[in-house]
Motif scaffolding. Structure first.
Motif, mmCIF file in Angstrom:
data_model
loop_
_atom_site.group_PDB
_atom_site.id
_atom_site.type_symbol
_atom_site.label_atom_id
_atom_site.label_comp_id
_atom_site.label_asym_id
_atom_site.label_seq_id
_atom_site.Cartn_x
_atom_site.Cartn_y
_atom_site.Cartn_z
ATOM 1 N N PHE A 146 36.229 44.238 14.036
ATOM 2 C CA PHE A 146 36.307 44.636 15.437
ATOM 3 C C PHE A 146 35.073 45.474 15.772
ATOM 4 O O PHE A 146 34.568 46.219 14.946
ATOM 5 N N GLY A 147 34.586 45.339 17.009
ATOM 6 C CA GLY A 147 33.368 46.063 17.381
ATOM 7 C C GLY A 147 33.632 47.531 17.663
ATOM 8 O O GLY A 147 34.620 47.870 18.308
ATOM 9 N N GLY A 158 37.855 39.496 20.595
ATOM 10 C CA GLY A 158 38.587 40.722 20.260
ATOM 11 C C GLY A 158 40.093 40.533 20.361
ATOM 12 O O GLY A 158 40.859 41.133 19.598
ATOM 13 N N PHE A 185 44.097 45.965 26.189
ATOM 14 C CA PHE A 185 42.788 45.461 25.748
ATOM 15 C C PHE A 185 42.342 44.280 26.606
ATOM 16 O O PHE A 185 41.190 44.216 27.062
ATOM 17 N N GLU A 197 33.691 46.763 21.514
ATOM 18 C CA GLU A 197 35.077 46.339 21.744
ATOM 19 C C GLU A 197 36.057 47.503 21.731
ATOM 20 O O GLU A 197 37.184 47.389 22.215
ATOM 21 N N LEU A 254 39.625 48.560 23.867
ATOM 22 C CA LEU A 254 40.747 48.929 23.001
ATOM 23 C C LEU A 254 41.363 50.249 23.448
ATOM 24 O O LEU A 254 42.582 50.440 23.337
ATOM 25 N N HIS A 255 40.532 51.149 23.947
ATOM 26 C CA HIS A 255 41.054 52.434 24.426
ATOM 27 C C HIS A 255 42.169 52.233 25.454
ATOM 28 O O HIS A 255 43.144 52.987 25.461
ATOM 29 N N LEU A 284 45.255 51.256 23.519
ATOM 30 C CA LEU A 284 45.783 52.398 22.765
ATOM 31 C C LEU A 284 46.481 53.380 23.698
ATOM 32 O O LEU A 284 47.537 53.925 23.367
#
Lengths: 452, 452
Positions: free
Chosen positions: A223-224, B48, B85, B199, B203-204, B207
């Motif tokens: 994952f980046g 992703g 995401f 990525e 993702l934040h 999360l």
């Protein structure tokens, strides 16, 4: 900053670490594992554990990793949420003065899950634990005292990174992937001390362990993410604390000695916040001296260095659980002749006699008193002074409480703590200690997983 | 601070909110839902997403909540990780100037999961969305500009609290439980801007949405936690930013108007960071004027107010993905005559001609230029100035780019964006728009869940 970025240099050092070459470090890791399991077994029937299970069960998922004292398994990520919470539920688990928090209850849950997934040797698990403690201690030294004092809960903020590093090391992750894992962990770093005295405090350990494992999984999936998560003005140290001297504190001398040995883990003999252990020892000595009765006490002064009581956020606790963060409650118990055992630190209300004693106790601060050379944590002391109704004064000062490095518990002490945590099954405690103190191979480690 | 603690007052105001009484707010919520789904459908084949699925699949778990554009479901918590995401993967989703971040891609994933679990009416979902945006906008106004500038990613730090509030409101949670849910969310608040351009940034959002739902579950299980998580020196505002005037900014006038309407969500017509949209509009105008050819450009100056480019962290991007945070890349594309469409913002390397153009472009700052009254965000402008080889100068200034409040997209624009996101299935886009614009009942909402 000169040279390499902090993140890449840390990843390189971690990747090439060989703590298994130092027998003392491995022995300290075995001690730490025993203490973590004892702390977890004590909490196996904790109400919070049952609540977390209901959340985990509703999600469903695979059953891959044993959960301490539960006789059942949870998924890779969720096992860490549970095992982190369980280890810290009673605040009976180890602390480390460089961390200013609890390393093992974050690092070991991540490593138990990684052990179930990767089946490393037991030596590798112990080495990874030493690497995790080393990372967390150095993060603590680097980020500085202001981080904790501002309101962060180091167990979570630093633990998530340390546990990711430890689990990545266990899995033999490349330095490049470790760099990204550090960034994924750092960007999940949180936890406020305002939660102290509630079930959310131990939950922080579980959240940190779970986030650490997610960081590892993200890195494994390529994952980046940033490879410089600790660096610069908007990196971890810039954002959460102090990055002056970061290179020196985080990296210098890595591997020449191990923080799990020096200063070492502090194993608790009392089930409450370690910042109250000095006062507990002092108050117990005063009580055991027999010089006065509780009824004769006019007032009690507890003297700290400035900010030495920052963790002790409860001045007027109403339950034993809140009392884990109340030096007043701890001293009141000890001076009243109660043993400082678990049954006084549950969520039951504090009795009227103890409540009536609390207003007699006050905190004071003195920055002019010289700390002792052997003080743990560095610069800390606590003086408990009792003034009786007829004007007599009794004082006890403690610089290094029982269980702290320099006044450490022995293997017998730890075995006794473990046995007390599973009172109905002494054979299990003995088998666990024997297994942990002797385990070397992958098979040994898988055997351990069947016992927890 | 006077009066009640911030946390309890916020919880009380949330609990008694009735945004469904303002038709404009409901219509804005319907628009936001269309835009979120369009942004998510665009990303349905993102690499992703596949990586996250592998992590989610390894965990196992129930299949309760649809994941946008995937034709499959995930568990309550994990659906939010994925949907957060996906909504933000291409940075094509809405922003809000008070938030200085992306509200819908955190709030709506939490609400979709809560909708699957609680089966509320569609109106309740839209109302909860308005309450979430209101909370996030007010958190942003309260915490101040320094929070973002220091390095925090507001989408995560503020989103986790706003999404917990929204999901708690949807579920009809009591004010007392909302107080604790706010604390659970606040203590999981994190996210560093150093992850921008990777990525980990989208993702934040996932999360944050997942942590918000965990906060709600913890509150539902009556897990112990602080009820004053936003208050005092070591509460959220004390720790993460500014708490001066917190009471005024967070609470005053709650419910008299809704931030989802005024200033309103900013729906993007370009798939990159909104801080570059002013420059994009300006550069497109310069290109469309036909006054010069790319080959004639000697240099380009992009002029911002001080710190107006803080989000644009990539000055030398090497991939289109990094280019989402590079105003230089966006301007180079526009002045070169390329459309500002998705295919230029993937993880493929940037071509040599564009790379060669980047060094001609520089950023400048001028604190002396008067911002326009209609500027979005407040105080922002961007001037793009092209100097040709023969010395001619061309300037365009943009204060309020296309899509921003004051220059808003219409329902037709949004329908076109949604249709472009599912080019193989125009009937689906039409059905979605019809459903979203008309839905009222619980059955309507469950129908929507089958379409996403």
């Amino acid at each position: 900053m000169n040279g390499q970025p902090l993140t890449s240099e840390l990843a390189r050092l971690v990747h090439s670490s060989l703590p298994e070459q130092q027998e003392e470090a491995m022995r300290a890791a075995r001690f730490g594992l025993i203490d973590y399991l004892a702390s977890g077994f004590y909490a196996r029937d904790d109400a919070g554990v049952a609540k977390l299970w209901r959340i985990v069960e509703a999600e469903g998922g695979s059953a891959d990793v044993p959960v301490v004292g539960q006789g059942r398994k949870a998924s890779f990520l969720k096992s860490a949420l549970l095992n982190g919470f369980i280890g810290h539920a009673l605040d009976f688990d180890d602390v480390h003065s460089d961390v200013r928090g609890h390393p093992s209850t974050v690092i070991l849950p991540a490593l138990l899950a990684a052990a179930a997934a990767h089946r490393p040797s037991a030596e590798r698990l112990l080495a990874a634990y030493a690497v995790g403690v080393e990372t967390m201690a150095r993060l603590g030294r680097t980020i500085g005292a202001a981080h904790y004092e501002k309101g962060w809960h180091n167990t979570y903020t630093l633990g998530v990174i340390a546990a990711a590093v430890a689990a990545g090391y266990l899995a033999g992750m490349s330095a490049e992937r470790l760099e990204k894992a550090i960034g994924f962990a750092a960007t999940q770093s949180s936890g406020m001390r305002i939660q102290f005295g509630t079930e959310a405090k131990p939950l922080h350990a579980g959240l940190a362990a779970q986030a650490a494992l997610l960081s590892i999984r993200l890195a494994e999936e390529d994952f980046g993410g940033t490879r410089t998560g600790l660096d610069g003005d908007i990196g971890f140290f810039g954002l959460y604390g102090d990055r002056a001297a970061a290179e020196e504190r985080l990296l210098a001398g890595w591997g020449s000695d191990w923080s799990i040995v020096r200063p070492g883990l502090w194993f608790k003999i009392y089930p409450f916040c370690s910042a109250a252990h000095h006062a507990a020892d002092a108050a117990l000595r005063l009580h055991q001296s027999g010089a006065f009765l509780r009824e004769e006490v006019e007032r009690v002064c507890i003297l700290f260095p400035p900010k030495g009581d920052a963790a002790l956020i409860e001045r007027n606790p109403s339950t034993g659980e809140q009392g884990r963060f109340s030096v007043e409650y701890v001293v009141a118990l000890a001076l009243s002749g109660y043993p400082l055992t678990l049954e006084h630190f549950t969520n039951r209300p504090i009795g009227p006699q103890l409540l009536a004693f609390l207003p007699k106790i006050e905190r004071q601060y003195d920055g002019g008193i010289e700390p002792a050379a052997q003080a743990v944590p560095k610069g800390r002391f606590t003086i408990v002074e009792v003034v009786t109704k007829n004007g007599d004064t009794y004082r006890e000062r403690v610089d290094c409480p029982r269980g702290a490095p320099g006044n450490a518990l022995t293997l017998d002490d730890l075995q006794a703590k473990l046995q007390a945590s599973v009172p109905d099954d002494p054979a299990r405690a003995r088998q666990l200690v024997r297994t942990i103190m002797n385990m070397q191979s992958a098979d040994d480690l898988q055997m351990l997983l069947t016992l927890i």
